[in-house]
Design a protein around this motif. Sequence first.
Motif, PDB file in Angstrom:
ATOM      1  N   PHE A   1      -0.071   6.742 -10.510  1.00 17.92           N
ATOM      2  CA  PHE A   1      -1.227   6.531  -9.641  1.00 17.92           C
ATOM      3  C   PHE A   1      -0.874   6.877  -8.206  1.00 17.92           C
ATOM      4  CE2 PHE A   1      -1.932   2.802 -12.723  1.00 17.92           C
ATOM      5  CZ  PHE A   1      -2.465   3.649 -13.685  1.00 17.92           C
ATOM      6  N   THR A   2      -1.840   7.360  -7.472  1.00 17.66           N
ATOM      7  CA  THR A   2      -1.628   7.646  -6.051  1.00 17.66           C
ATOM      8  C   THR A   2      -2.670   6.897  -5.236  1.00 17.66           C
ATOM      9  OG1 THR A   2      -3.028   9.616  -6.171  1.00 17.66           O
ATOM     10  CG2 THR A   2      -0.647   9.927  -6.492  1.00 17.66           C
ATOM     11  N   VAL A   3      -2.268   6.435  -4.057  1.00 12.75           N
ATOM     12  CA  VAL A   3      -3.165   5.676  -3.194  1.00 12.75           C
ATOM     13  C   VAL A   3      -4.113   6.637  -2.483  1.00 12.75           C
ATOM     14  CG1 VAL A   3      -3.331   4.151  -1.206  1.00 12.75           C
ATOM     15  CG2 VAL A   3      -1.460   3.845  -2.851  1.00 12.75           C
ATOM     16  N   LYS A   4      -5.396   6.417  -2.672  1.00 14.43           N
ATOM     17  CA  LYS A   4      -6.426   7.240  -2.043  1.00 14.43           C
ATOM     18  C   LYS A   4      -6.935   6.596  -0.753  1.00 14.43           C
ATOM     19  CE  LYS A   4     -10.983   9.291  -2.957  1.00 14.43           C
ATOM     20  NZ  LYS A   4     -12.069   9.416  -3.959  1.00 14.43           N
ATOM     21  N   GLN A   5      -7.051   5.285  -0.765  1.00 17.30           N
ATOM     22  CA  GLN A   5      -7.583   4.579   0.399  1.00 17.30           C
ATOM     23  C   GLN A   5      -7.103   3.133   0.389  1.00 17.30           C
ATOM     24  OE1 GLN A   5     -11.867   4.540   0.580  1.00 17.30           O
ATOM     25  NE2 GLN A   5     -11.948   3.246   2.396  1.00 17.30           N
ATOM     26  N   VAL A   6      -6.804   2.613   1.560  1.00 13.06           N
ATOM     27  CA  VAL A   6      -6.480   1.200   1.719  1.00 13.06           C
ATOM     28  C   VAL A   6      -7.735   0.487   2.206  1.00 13.06           C
ATOM     29  CG1 VAL A   6      -5.020  -0.489   2.877  1.00 13.06           C
ATOM     30  CG2 VAL A   6      -4.076   1.748   2.290  1.00 13.06           C
ATOM     31  N   LEU A   7      -8.136  -0.549   1.471  1.00 11.77           N
ATOM     32  CA  LEU A   7      -9.346  -1.285   1.821  1.00 11.77           C
ATOM     33  C   LEU A   7      -9.007  -2.459   2.730  1.00 11.77           C
ATOM     34  CD1 LEU A   7     -11.090  -1.429  -1.680  1.00 11.77           C
ATOM     35  CD2 LEU A   7     -11.500   0.192   0.171  1.00 11.77           C
ATOM     36  N   THR A   8      -9.843  -2.675   3.720  1.00  8.30           N
ATOM     37  CA  THR A   8      -9.643  -3.796   4.640  1.00  8.30           C
ATOM     38  C   THR A   8     -10.391  -5.007   4.098  1.00  8.30           C
ATOM     39  OG1 THR A   8      -9.505  -2.243   6.484  1.00  8.30           O
ATOM     40  CG2 THR A   8      -9.863  -4.549   7.033  1.00  8.30           C
ATOM     41  N   LEU A   9      -9.703  -5.797   3.305  1.00  8.06           N
ATOM     42  CA  LEU A   9     -10.295  -6.976   2.685  1.00  8.06           C
ATOM     43  C   LEU A   9      -9.404  -8.182   2.950  1.00  8.06           C
ATOM     44  CD1 LEU A   9     -11.235  -5.510  -0.829  1.00  8.06           C
ATOM     45  CD2 LEU A   9     -12.745  -5.789   1.133  1.00  8.06           C
ATOM     46  N   THR A  10      -9.995  -9.364   2.978  1.00  4.41           N
ATOM     47  CA  THR A  10      -9.201 -10.580   3.108  1.00  4.41           C
ATOM     48  C   THR A  10      -8.606 -10.946   1.753  1.00  4.41           C
ATOM     49  OG1 THR A  10     -11.142 -11.964   2.692  1.00  4.41           O
ATOM     50  CG2 THR A  10     -10.631 -11.452   4.992  1.00  4.41           C
ATOM     51  N   GLY A  11      -7.514 -11.677   1.768  1.00  8.60           N
ATOM     52  CA  GLY A  11      -6.928 -12.149   0.522  1.00  8.60           C
ATOM     53  C   GLY A  11      -5.813 -11.278  -0.012  1.00  8.60           C
ATOM     54  N   GLY A  12      -5.358 -10.302   0.754  1.00  8.54           N
ATOM     55  CA  GLY A  12      -4.257  -9.469   0.290  1.00  8.54           C
ATOM     56  C   GLY A  12      -4.597  -7.995   0.351  1.00  8.54           C
TER      57      GLY A  12
END
Length: 209
Positions: A1-12
Amino acid sequence: FTVKQVLTLTGGASYILTVPENISSLDAANELYRSGKVNWSEPDLFFTNVLCYTPNDQFFNMQWSAINTGTNIPVTGTGTADCDMDLDSAWNETLGISNCIIAISDTGIDTLHADLSANLIPGSGFDFFNNDPFAFDDHGHGTACAGIAPAAGNNSIGVSGVAPLCRIIPIKWLNSSGNGNYSGAVNATVWAYQKGAWVISNSWGFIGG
């Protein structure tokens, strides 16, 4: 798997990942979750047709019984938001079908009305008050009832009926003053049945004795 996007979410930390073309997103999500490396994983599903159907009829925004925003009530302008029939959600399932015939047993129908004429079944009506085949409305009540049920929708004019793809049989047994007799009501009901009506609108009442 490759990272496409980092999401800005609370909880980790949360990521959108790209998976190889030979692996389904559902299988990849299950595999990743079973690996124990993440707390959760799910496919990034693609949704279609998630917006509710909204006709372009001129006065649809005033049909609070269909969609009540709390501020679109004619005259008063105020009402209870969402106190309505949620027709936009229902219309996502069906707008009605042309095989469904609705008889309007009333004061007749304005057969020339631009929002009704397209759904009228030619030659199907009858006037039991005057005993002729021209069930033309000389009062207005029958026309209004027809508008509630199968007025043509999404035609840029007037309103949209609850079932805008259904068809109409106009039947008159009440005169311009709203007067008629029981035999007229009975004949209207029998006529509607004989003409193949699935539904009969009987929006009238009596004072019992």
